[in-house]
Design a protein around this motif. Structure first.
Motif, PDB file in Angstrom:
ATOM      1  N   ASP A 108      -4.094   3.869   1.490  1.00 25.66           N
ATOM      2  CA  ASP A 108      -3.642   4.725   0.400  1.00 25.66           C
ATOM      3  C   ASP A 108      -3.818   6.181   0.829  1.00 25.66           C
ATOM      4  O   ASP A 108      -4.502   6.476   1.821  1.00 25.66           O
TER       5      ASP A 108
ATOM      6  N   TYR B 146       1.895   2.778   5.572  1.00 19.45           N
ATOM      7  CA  TYR B 146       1.600   1.869   6.682  1.00 19.45           C
ATOM      8  C   TYR B 146       1.876   2.597   7.992  1.00 19.45           C
ATOM      9  O   TYR B 146       2.872   3.323   8.115  1.00 19.45           O
TER      10      TYR B 146
ATOM     11  N   GLU C 199      -8.365   1.821   4.127  1.00 23.76           N
ATOM     12  CA  GLU C 199      -7.446   1.263   5.114  1.00 23.76           C
ATOM     13  C   GLU C 199      -7.774  -0.203   5.423  1.00 23.76           C
ATOM     14  O   GLU C 199      -8.923  -0.640   5.313  1.00 23.76           O
TER      15      GLU C 199
ATOM     16  N   ARG D 168       0.845  -1.201   0.000  1.00 26.50           N
ATOM     17  CA  ARG D 168       0.000   0.000   0.000  1.00 26.50           C
ATOM     18  C   ARG D 168       0.878   1.249   0.000  1.00 26.50           C
ATOM     19  O   ARG D 168       2.095   1.186   0.154  1.00 26.50           O
TER      20      ARG D 168
END
Length: 462
Positions: free
Chosen positions: A427, A231, A413, A228
């Motif tokens: 994102d 994090y 998420e 992604r």
């Protein structure tokens, strides 16, 4: 012997190193989004920037170039990537731009002047931003290296304008009227070829005890994923420091008196203690009932792959409160509760939803008295569910801000639990344009790049 001494010093340094309660990883997948927004801002900044006049003389020849304006700019081929030691590198190739300026030339008695349109193609720009931790623990652009003919503009954009954006990242700020959060960077950001890692203190504190801190003995959160854009990892310490801060601030208690006690519960409690109440004076028998819950010690958070739980131990006191007289205690008991906690990121706020899973009451006086409390188990649990839990969730769902700049939010998420910590992959989304945020927070008198600190030597690459 020297090697042994060095080993001991290294072990001691490691033993005293502060563990982070929060970590953030920005992956290379976020850079395309950042690049698009950053180039849009750079184009707008170059088109509005004031370029210094160029004047001088050589022998009988005098010249003055003024009113230089960028009329057109195309940054067609560009790449933004992480690089160890430099952190963030922007490479632009085959850019083109158009300029309009006023030309004044004087040679002896011959004068020539007027406005000129000029253009340049095949321009290359190489800029590297070095990120570091400043004295208060804030992330900063500490150095800009540049290879281009417009380095003063890029240096100004990096050291002044981007730092004004990074100033919107919270370091120590109030969460509400009781507690604050400390997101100080513990060390400089670390870049690899695929990501940028940052370690934050991630500790809450009572606003009345700003210098208090909880020792971090929790498992250090780990970040391994790169799928992604970003994090975020939180250890049990992050949540424990929040609950201990509210405990120290005196917030973890509840007192219900008279009409505030649910009618059905009032009847059950009076019936349960009828034998004691009936022996009291008439002025006390019909007095309002008081139910007080007080957390006895800071709650503790446990994070496992199966889920997150919060353990709470509280005292429960039941009393009658006759007007203008001391209250008369009917009973005192201990309550153990276990709550499940589900975390979510909304915007840039970490939110928590709590649910009561296990509940029991018992006496700290005798086992026989604990048996007598069994009839109160269900009504008190109902009270927690209908009166206490909504109050807790109203506060925890408001959330606490994650250290991101203004205008950037988390979307899509996914929460993953581990042993001792949890991670949230998400994102990024620009809720506001980069220029809008920078203009809002732009320091005074910084529109002219000549007013910022002088950049390091640069090399034109055309």
């Amino acid at each position: 012997m020297a090697l042994f001494g060095a080993l001991i010093l290294a072990l001691l340094a490691g033993a005293h190193a502060e563990l982070p309660g929060c970590k953030i990883r920005i992956t290379s997948k976020a850079l395309e989004l950042v690049k698009q927004e950053g180039l849009r801002f750079l184009e707008q900044e170059l088109e509005t920037v004031t370029i210094p006049d160029l004047r001088g003389s050589e022998g009988h020849f005098f010249y003055n170039i003024s009113e230089v304006k960028v009329t057109e700019l195309q940054l067609t081929f560009s790449e933004l990537h992480f690089q160890p030691d430099q952190e963030l590198v922007l490479q632009i190739n085959n850019a083109s731009w158009g300029l309009r300026f006023r030309r004044q030339l004087l040679y002896w008695f011959f004068y020539d002047g007027g406005y000129i349109n000029a253009s340049a193609e095949g321009v290359s720009i190489h800029t590297a931003l070095q990120l570091s931790r400043d004295t208060i623990g804030r992330i900063k652009v500490s150095n800009v290296s540049c290879q281009a003919s417009i380095c003063p503009v890029l240096y100004h954009a990096g050291t002044v304008l981007l730092n004004s954006l990074l100033d919107t990242v919270p370091v120590r700020s109030a969460v509400d009227e009781l507690v604050g959060i400390d997101y100080s960077l513990l060390k400089d950001p670390v870049a690899s070829t695929s990501n940028l890692d940052m370690e934050f203190r991630g500790a809450f504190y009572p606003l009345t005890e700003a210098n208090w801190s909880l020792s971090n003995r929790a498992v250090e959160p780990q970040l391994q994923e790169e799928e992604r854009m970003v994090y975020v990892a939180f250890s049990e310490f992050f949540f424990d420091s929040a609950m201990e801060s509210y405990f120290r601030a005196g917030a973890l208690k509840l007192s219900l008196v008279g009409d505030k006690v649910p009618h059905d519960l009032d009847m059950v409690l009076r019936a349960s203690y009828f034998g004691s109440i009936v022996l009291m004076s008439p002025a006390v028998i019909d007095s309002p009932l008081k139910l007080e819950l007080r957390v006895m010690e800071p709650p503790r958070c446990t994070i496992k792959p199966s889920g997150t739980t919060v353990s709470v131990t509280a005292s429960v006191t039941i009393a009658l409160v006759p007007p203008n007289q001391p209250e008369v205690q009917l009973s005192s008991m201990i309550m153990d509760a276990r709550l499940s906690a589900k975390m979510a990121l909304r915007g840039k706020a970490l939110r928590t939803q709590l649910d009561l899973r296990r509940f029991r009451i018992y006496s700290n006086q005798s086992a026989l008295e604990s048996l007598a409390l069994i009839p109160l188990q269900t009504p008190l649990k109902t009270l927690l569910q209908i009166a206490v839990m909504p109050m807790l969730n109203e506060r925890t769902w408001r959330g606490v801000q994650i250290p991101l700049p203004e205008g950037i939010d988390f979307v899509r998420e996914v929460v993953t639990n581990h042993a001792g910590f949890l991670t949230i992959g998400a994102d990024l989304h620009f809720a506001k344009g980069l220029r809008e945020v920078i203009e809002k927070n732009r320091p005074a008198d910084t529109r002219d790049p000549r007013t910022s600190s002088a950049p390091p030597p640069s090399t034109a690459a055309v």
